[in-house]
Design an enzyme around this catalytic site. Structure first.
Site, PDB file in Angstrom:
ATOM      1  CB  SER A 261       2.006   4.289   4.144  1.00  0.00           C
ATOM      2  OG  SER A 261       0.999   3.389   3.707  1.00  0.00           O
ATOM      3  CE  LYS A 262       4.883   2.711  -4.082  1.00  0.00           C
ATOM      4  NZ  LYS A 262       3.820   2.664  -4.705  1.00  0.00           N
TER       5      LYS A 262
END
Ligand code: GLU
Length: 520
Positions: A261-262
Site C-alpha cells: 500500500s501507499k
C-alpha cells in the site's frame, strides 16, 4: 485460425497509476512483443463518480517515461477506437439490448430502499435465481408494465440472468482451471439507466471482444470477476473467441502480511507511483520513482522480476532480453514481496553502467541547487572518480547504514570538496586527529615545495616528484594531504584529486590547512 496476439492495459483514471499497475502493463507489453502482437491502451472511465482529472495524462506520461510503448489506444490511435469507454456509450447500449433480446439479461426496477429492505429481511441476500422472482423486474412483469414504467421515467438497471447450478470454469494460464458454481454468483448489474452507462463488467467484455483481445493479463484482484466474464462471453455467444486469462500475483508489503500500500511506501521511504502525483482534491503530493532519481530501465527491470524470473539467476536484463525470456505460464501464483531495497540495487547497477557524461545534467542541477557552477567536463571527471564509492545514510528507522552510490543525488555532499575548499577543520574529527600532529606542518611544507616545482600538474608528474621523496624520507604525506584538500577521511586518490583541483588550488588548500591546524 491462429489469431494475432492482442492484449490490453485498461486502467480506470481514478488517480495515479499504482506500481502494481505498471507491472501489469509491463507483462502485457512483454507478452505482446514476444508474440509480435499488439498492446492496446484503453481507458475504463464509465464510473464517473471516481473520475479524477489529470489521471489519464499522468498514466500516459508514466509509460512514456518508462519506455513502455503501446501500439494503439487513447493518444496512440488505431482502428478499433474510440478507446475511451465514455466515448463508446452507444456501443454498450446496443449490446445491452442484444442480451435483453436473447433473454440473457433482464430489467430490474428495485430501488435502493427496496433492496436494503430485502437485505434486512433475508440473511445473505443475493439477487439470483433463488430470489429474483420475488423482486420487481421484467421477469415477473408484462412487457406493457415494463414499458409503462420506463416511459414514466422510472430508473432501472439491467442485470445478467445467471443460470444456477453449473460449474463455471476459468482457464487461467498461471493458475490452471479455476472452477466455481454459478449458484454462488449474483445477477450483477450490467447497465444503469440513471447515467445510461454500462458497469465495468459489460464494458470490459464488449470492448475486449470488439478490440479482438486474445489474452487478458491483469492483477489477481480481478480473478473473482472472471467467472462472470466467462458467462458474459457465453451469453453473447462469443465463447470461441473468448480471451485466455492470466491473473498476476499480488505485490506484497516489504515486511509483514498483505498487499503493498501507499502507507508502506510512506513508512519505509519509497514511492509506490512511477511519477510524482499532485492530488487535485487534497493537494497532497505523493513521491514518484522518476523524481526520486530512478532510471526508468532500472525500475522496469526491478518490476519485471516481481512475479517472474528467467529460471536462472540472471537479474540485470534489457527490455529486449526480457521480451525474449519472458514466460507468462511461469509467473508465480504466490504474491511477490515488494523488496524496495532491491529496487535501489537495480538503480545502482544501471547507474554504474551509464557513462559519466550521462550523469552530468542531473549532477549539474544538484550542484546548482547547492550554489555551485561547474562545467560538464569537470562534473564528468568527478562522477568518474566517485561513482563506485559507498555512502553512509540514516534510514527511516534511524539506523546508520551504508550502500553503494545508487542515485545521482547520493553524490552530494560526498563531492562538495571538489568544488568548495574546506573553510575550517574539525579538530575532534577522528581522521584529522589521527593524521595531523605537530610534525605534520613541516612535512606538508616540504610537499608544497615539491608540488610547486611540478609544471604540468598531471597525476604522473606529481607521482614522479612525490613518490621518490616519500620513499627516501619515509614520510607518508597522503592522509594529511587528504585532510588539507577534503577536510575529512573521504574522497578519491590524492594525485587524482590534486590534478582535478590544479596546482594553485591544491597548494592553497595545503597552506590553509597548515595555518589552521598548526596555530594551537
Ligand atoms: N479497469 C480495470 C482496472 O482498473 C481493468 C481490469 C481488467 O484488466 O479487466 O484495472
Amino acid at each position: 485460425m491462429e489469431r494475432k496476439v492482442r492484449v490490453r492495459f485498461a486502467p480506470s483514471p481514478t488517480g495515479p497509476l499504482h506500481i502494481g499497475g505498471v507491472r501489469t502493463a509491463l507483462y502485457n507489453y512483454l507478452f505482446a512483443k514476444q508474440h509480435g502482437g499488439d498492446l492496446i491502451f484503453r481507458i475504463e472511465d464509465t464510473d464517473s463518480n471516481r473520475f479524477v482529472p489529470g489521471a489519464e495524462e499522468y498514466i500516459i506520461e508514466s509509460f512514456k517515461w518508462l519506455g513502455i510503448n503501446f501500439d494503439e489506444g487513447v493518444s496512440f490511435g488505431g482502428d478499433h477506437g474510440p478507446y475511451r469507454q465514455s466515448e463508446r456509450k452507444d456501443i454498450y447500449k446496443k449490446y445491452v439490448q442484444v442480451l435483453l433480446d436473447a433473454d440473457k439479461a433482464y430489467i430490474a426496477f428495485d430501488t435502493p430502499e427496496e433492496l436494503d429492505a430485502k437485505r434486512a429481511e433475508i440473511e445473505n441476500f443475493q439477487y439470483d435465481a433463488s430470489t429474483r422472482l420475488m423482486m420487481r423486474n421484467s421477469l415477473v412483469m408484462s412487457k406493457e408494465e415494463v414499458d409503462q414504467l420506463i416511459n414514466d421515467g422510472h430508473q432501472y438497471v439491467v442485470r445478467i440472468k445467471i443460470e444456477p447450478g453449473r460449474d463455471v470454469v476459468v482457464h487461467d494460464i498461471i493458475r490452471g482451471d479455476v472452477s466455481i458454481n454459478s449458484s454462488v454468483l449474483d445477477d450483477k448489474v450490467l447497465y444503469k439507466s440513471a447515467d445510461q452507462l454500462p458497469t465495468y463488467h459489460l464494458a470490459n467484455i464488449v470492448d475486449d471482444h470488439l478490440m479482438e483481445v486474445t489474452h487478458v493479463i491483469r492483477g489477481e484482484e480481478w480473478l473473482p470477476s472472471a467467472p462472470l466474464h466467462v458467462l458474459l462471453y457465453e451469453a453473447f455467444g462469443w465463447q470461441d473467441t473468448m480471451p485466455q486469462f492470466a491473473h498476476l500475483p499480488l505485490l506484497l508489503k516489504p515486511v509483514g502480511n498483505g498487499k503493498l500500500s501507499k502507507r508502506d511506501g510512506d513508512k519505509l521511504g519509497f514511492p509506490v507511483f512511477p511519477l510524482e502525483w499532485h492530488d487535485p482534491k487534497s493537494g497532497e503530493t505523493s513521491s514518484g520513482y522518476r523524481e526520486k532519481g530512478y532510471l526508468p530501465e532500472a525500475l522496469v527491470n526491478f518490476l519485471a522480476l516481481l512475479g517472474w524470473n528467467p529460471g536462472n539467476d540472471q537479474e540485470v536484463m534489457s527490455l529486449d532480453e526480457m521480451v525474449k525470456l519472458f514466460d507468462l505460464s511461469k509467473c508465480s501464483k504466490a504474491g511477490a514481496r515488494f523488496d524496495y531495497v532491491k529496487g535501489i540495487w537495480f538503480n545502482h547497477q544501471y547507474l554504474l553502467n551509464k557513462p559519466a557524461k550521462d550523469w552530468t545534467p542531473e549532477f549539474d542541477a544538484l550542484l546548482k541547487t547547492n550554489g555551485i557552477e561547474s562545467t560538464p567536463e569537470k562534473e564528468a571527471q568527478v562522477v568518474e572518480m566517485m561513482k563506485t564509492k559507498v555512502i553512509e545514510y540514516v534510514d527511516k528507522e534511524n539506523n546508520k547504514k551504508k550502500r553503494n552510490i545508487s542515485f545521482v543525488s547520493d553524490l552530494w555532499p560526498l563531492c562538495k570538496f571538489f568544488f568548495v575548499a574546506p573553510d575550517s577543520f574539525n579538530k575532534d574529527d577522528k581522521f584529522i586527529r589521527k593524521n595531523w600532529n605537530e610534525e605534520t606542518a613541516g612535512m606538508m611544507r616540504q610537499l608544497v615545495d615539491i608540488l610547486s616545482n611540478v609544471d604540468d600538474f598531471t597525476i604522473e608528474n606529481q607521482k614522479a616528484a612525490v613518490d621518490p621523496w616519500a620513499e627516501q624520507t619515509g614520510l607518508r604525506p597522503w592522509n594529511a594531504w587528504r585532510v588539507a584538500l577534503v577536510g575529512a577521511g573521504q574522497g578519491p586518490d590524492m594525485y587524482e584529486l590534486s590534478a582535478f583541483l590544479g596546482k594553485q588550488e591544491t597548494i592553497k588548500r595545503i597552506n590553509f590547512a597548515i595555518t589552521s591546524l598548526s596555530c594551537e
